[in-house]
Design a protein around this motif. Sequence first.
Motif, PDB file in Angstrom:
ATOM      1  N   ILE A 172      -0.407  19.422  -7.233  1.00  0.00           N
ATOM      2  CA  ILE A 172      -1.454  18.481  -7.437  1.00  0.00           C
ATOM      3  C   ILE A 172      -2.704  19.197  -7.996  1.00  0.00           C
ATOM      4  O   ILE A 172      -3.267  19.827  -7.834  1.00  0.00           O
ATOM      5  N   THR A 173      -2.994  18.833  -9.527  1.00  0.00           N
ATOM      6  CA  THR A 173      -4.581  18.394 -10.415  1.00  0.00           C
ATOM      7  C   THR A 173      -5.226  17.999  -8.841  1.00  0.00           C
ATOM      8  O   THR A 173      -5.470  17.407  -8.179  1.00  0.00           O
ATOM      9  N   TRP A 174      -6.673  18.412  -9.070  1.00  0.00           N
ATOM     10  CA  TRP A 174      -7.450  18.246  -8.227  1.00  0.00           C
ATOM     11  C   TRP A 174      -8.314  17.486  -8.461  1.00  0.00           C
ATOM     12  O   TRP A 174      -8.303  16.211  -7.450  1.00  0.00           O
ATOM     13  N   TYR A 175      -8.144  16.512  -9.755  1.00  0.00           N
ATOM     14  CA  TYR A 175      -8.464  15.121  -9.739  1.00  0.00           C
ATOM     15  C   TYR A 175      -7.912  14.205  -9.300  1.00  0.00           C
ATOM     16  O   TYR A 175      -8.356  13.576  -8.663  1.00  0.00           O
ATOM     17  N   THR A 176      -6.277  14.334  -9.169  1.00  0.00           N
ATOM     18  CA  THR A 176      -5.903  13.538  -9.148  1.00  0.00           C
ATOM     19  C   THR A 176      -5.643  13.544  -7.619  1.00  0.00           C
ATOM     20  O   THR A 176      -5.814  12.095  -6.723  1.00  0.00           O
ATOM     21  N   TYR A 177      -5.914  14.782  -6.787  1.00  0.00           N
ATOM     22  CA  TYR A 177      -6.112  15.131  -5.291  1.00  0.00           C
ATOM     23  C   TYR A 177      -7.239  14.408  -4.777  1.00  0.00           C
ATOM     24  O   TYR A 177      -7.427  13.414  -4.221  1.00  0.00           O
ATOM     25  N   VAL A 178      -8.188  14.218  -5.564  1.00  0.00           N
ATOM     26  CA  VAL A 178      -9.782  13.326  -5.165  1.00  0.00           C
ATOM     27  C   VAL A 178      -9.762  12.020  -5.490  1.00  0.00           C
ATOM     28  O   VAL A 178      -9.633  11.037  -4.317  1.00  0.00           O
ATOM     29  N   TYR A 179      -8.733  11.406  -6.383  1.00  0.00           N
ATOM     30  CA  TYR A 179      -8.759   9.978  -7.056  1.00  0.00           C
ATOM     31  C   TYR A 179      -7.474   9.258  -5.896  1.00  0.00           C
ATOM     32  O   TYR A 179      -7.687   8.683  -5.283  1.00  0.00           O
ATOM     33  N   LYS A 180      -6.384  10.135  -5.356  1.00  0.00           N
ATOM     34  CA  LYS A 180      -5.030   9.163  -5.294  1.00  0.00           C
ATOM     35  C   LYS A 180      -5.509  10.241  -3.812  1.00  0.00           C
ATOM     36  O   LYS A 180      -4.107   9.022  -3.015  1.00  0.00           O
TER      37      LYS A 180
ATOM     38  N   LEU B  68     -10.127  10.147  -1.657  1.00  0.00           N
ATOM     39  CA  LEU B  68     -10.730   8.370  -0.912  1.00  0.00           C
ATOM     40  C   LEU B  68     -10.251   8.296  -0.440  1.00  0.00           C
ATOM     41  O   LEU B  68     -10.697   7.482   0.378  1.00  0.00           O
ATOM     42  N   PRO B  69      -8.843   7.823  -0.929  1.00  0.00           N
ATOM     43  CA  PRO B  69      -8.147   6.210   0.487  1.00  0.00           C
ATOM     44  C   PRO B  69      -7.255   7.074   2.044  1.00  0.00           C
ATOM     45  O   PRO B  69      -7.789   6.329   2.969  1.00  0.00           O
ATOM     46  N   THR B  70      -7.693   8.967   1.680  1.00  0.00           N
ATOM     47  CA  THR B  70      -7.344   9.314   2.837  1.00  0.00           C
ATOM     48  C   THR B  70      -8.975   8.668   3.800  1.00  0.00           C
ATOM     49  O   THR B  70      -9.157   8.566   4.988  1.00  0.00           O
ATOM     50  N   LEU B  71     -10.249   9.406   3.013  1.00  0.00           N
ATOM     51  CA  LEU B  71     -11.382   9.467   3.800  1.00  0.00           C
ATOM     52  C   LEU B  71     -12.089   7.680   3.929  1.00  0.00           C
ATOM     53  O   LEU B  71     -11.914   7.812   5.550  1.00  0.00           O
ATOM     54  N   VAL B  72     -11.397   6.466   3.115  1.00  0.00           N
ATOM     55  CA  VAL B  72     -11.732   5.345   3.747  1.00  0.00           C
ATOM     56  C   VAL B  72     -10.660   5.078   5.291  1.00  0.00           C
ATOM     57  O   VAL B  72     -10.992   4.007   5.878  1.00  0.00           O
TER      58      VAL B  72
ATOM     59  N   TRP C  21       0.618  -1.563   0.065  1.00  0.00           N
ATOM     60  CA  TRP C  21       0.047  -0.361  -0.065  1.00  0.00           C
ATOM     61  C   TRP C  21       0.850   1.217   0.044  1.00  0.00           C
ATOM     62  O   TRP C  21       0.727   2.021  -0.550  1.00  0.00           O
ATOM     63  N   LEU C  22       2.080   1.020   0.366  1.00  0.00           N
ATOM     64  CA  LEU C  22       2.944   2.076   0.239  1.00  0.00           C
ATOM     65  C   LEU C  22       3.963   2.616  -0.202  1.00  0.00           C
ATOM     66  O   LEU C  22       3.830   3.764  -1.141  1.00  0.00           O
ATOM     67  N   THR C  23       3.813   2.041  -1.056  1.00  0.00           N
ATOM     68  CA  THR C  23       4.498   1.181  -3.286  1.00  0.00           C
ATOM     69  C   THR C  23       3.146   2.365  -3.465  1.00  0.00           C
ATOM     70  O   THR C  23       4.239   2.413  -4.358  1.00  0.00           O
ATOM     71  N   SER C  24       2.219   2.338  -3.435  1.00  0.00           N
ATOM     72  CA  SER C  24       1.407   2.183  -4.392  1.00  0.00           C
ATOM     73  C   SER C  24       1.737   4.344  -4.500  1.00  0.00           C
ATOM     74  O   SER C  24       1.783   4.669  -4.043  1.00  0.00           O
ATOM     75  N   SER C  25       0.448   4.223  -5.428  1.00  0.00           N
ATOM     76  CA  SER C  25       0.856   5.868  -5.721  1.00  0.00           C
ATOM     77  C   SER C  25      -0.839   6.215  -5.452  1.00  0.00           C
ATOM     78  O   SER C  25      -0.599   7.538  -5.265  1.00  0.00           O
ATOM     79  N   PHE C  26      -1.830   5.604  -4.552  1.00  0.00           N
ATOM     80  CA  PHE C  26      -3.104   6.204  -3.163  1.00  0.00           C
ATOM     81  C   PHE C  26      -2.244   6.984  -1.797  1.00  0.00           C
ATOM     82  O   PHE C  26      -0.616   5.818  -1.922  1.00  0.00           O
ATOM     83  N   TYR C  27      -2.338   8.015  -1.273  1.00  0.00           N
ATOM     84  CA  TYR C  27      -1.769   8.272  -0.656  1.00  0.00           C
ATOM     85  C   TYR C  27      -2.594   8.549   0.756  1.00  0.00           C
ATOM     86  O   TYR C  27      -4.364   8.259   0.463  1.00  0.00           O
ATOM     87  N   PHE C  28      -2.458   7.609   2.415  1.00  0.00           N
ATOM     88  CA  PHE C  28      -3.414   7.518   3.696  1.00  0.00           C
ATOM     89  C   PHE C  28      -2.674   8.998   3.763  1.00  0.00           C
ATOM     90  O   PHE C  28      -1.529   8.787   4.750  1.00  0.00           O
ATOM     91  N   ILE C  29      -3.678   9.571   4.250  1.00  0.00           N
ATOM     92  CA  ILE C  29      -3.232  10.875   5.252  1.00  0.00           C
ATOM     93  C   ILE C  29      -4.146  10.867   6.942  1.00  0.00           C
ATOM     94  O   ILE C  29      -5.232  11.049   6.910  1.00  0.00           O
TER      95      ILE C  29
ATOM     96  N   VAL D 295     -13.776  14.799   5.282  1.00  0.00           N
ATOM     97  CA  VAL D 295     -13.419  15.708   3.132  1.00  0.00           C
ATOM     98  C   VAL D 295     -13.304  17.170   4.137  1.00  0.00           C
ATOM     99  O   VAL D 295     -12.664  17.021   3.022  1.00  0.00           O
ATOM    100  N   CYS D 296     -13.698  17.954   4.602  1.00  0.00           N
ATOM    101  CA  CYS D 296     -14.138  19.356   4.329  1.00  0.00           C
ATOM    102  C   CYS D 296     -12.009  19.252   5.112  1.00  0.00           C
ATOM    103  O   CYS D 296     -11.753  20.327   4.801  1.00  0.00           O
ATOM    104  N   ALA D 297     -11.436  18.940   6.397  1.00  0.00           N
ATOM    105  CA  ALA D 297     -11.200  19.747   6.090  1.00  0.00           C
ATOM    106  C   ALA D 297      -9.079  19.367   5.770  1.00  0.00           C
ATOM    107  O   ALA D 297      -8.412  19.353   4.647  1.00  0.00           O
ATOM    108  N   ASP D 298     -10.039  17.678   5.214  1.00  0.00           N
ATOM    109  CA  ASP D 298      -8.670  17.624   3.783  1.00  0.00           C
ATOM    110  C   ASP D 298      -8.374  18.405   2.544  1.00  0.00           C
ATOM    111  O   ASP D 298      -7.231  18.959   2.589  1.00  0.00           O
ATOM    112  N   VAL D 299     -10.091  19.117   2.303  1.00  0.00           N
ATOM    113  CA  VAL D 299      -9.886  19.347   1.109  1.00  0.00           C
ATOM    114  C   VAL D 299      -9.591  21.258   1.554  1.00  0.00           C
ATOM    115  O   VAL D 299      -8.814  22.118   1.039  1.00  0.00           O
ATOM    116  N   ILE D 300      -9.636  21.385   2.878  1.00  0.00           N
ATOM    117  CA  ILE D 300      -9.126  22.722   3.422  1.00  0.00           C
ATOM    118  C   ILE D 300      -7.399  22.890   3.280  1.00  0.00           C
ATOM    119  O   ILE D 300      -7.509  23.779   2.830  1.00  0.00           O
TER     120      ILE D 300
END
Length: 179
Positions: A133-141, A144-148, A28-36, A115-120
């Motif tokens: 980072i573009t908006w699409y890349t931010y939301v997708y990568k 969403l993983p941060t939210l889950v 998971w850490l080497t994938s292109s998704f980021y968890f915060i 969602v609000c905190a991460d977007v802010i």
Amino acid sequence: MKRVYLPLLLIVIVVLEGTAMDFLPKEWLTSSFYFIPHWVLVVLVYVAIFYDYDSTYYCVLYGIIFGLLVDIVYTDMLGVYMFTYGLVLYSIHGLKRILHSNWLVTTLLTVVAVVCADVIVYVLYSIIRETDITWYTYVYKMLLPTLVANVVFALLLLPLLPRKLNDWAESHLEKSTSV
């Protein structure tokens, strides 16, 4: 003594938040998704719902204090998480007034808060040009993983934390009104 439990819990959560990535599988850490991990925010949403009364704002106060602590320990920019956590928790505290506190509302308010905190934070970092980072890349990568990940953490806390926070709130109220 019970007044110290909540700040101590939040300090432990701040420390564990920094080691959260060590608990994830290497794939998971080497994938292109980021968890915060926003574990402090998740716990403070529980504080807003189960500890605070309509006239108390401990969640906002702790949000500002521990948001600043997160800024100092984990980021290069002071004030971003402090401002974000304070604003989001003030909003969640207001929403809590019109909604009943059950597991569904708790989960929904946790989703809204994360969602609000991460977007802010993303918007503030974009404004000061800390990220490109573009908006699409931010939301997708990232979003969403941060939210889950944070909703899973919130659901793990659901059987344990609300009852404890209610007990601490009742003992805190008894102590302050007994004088």
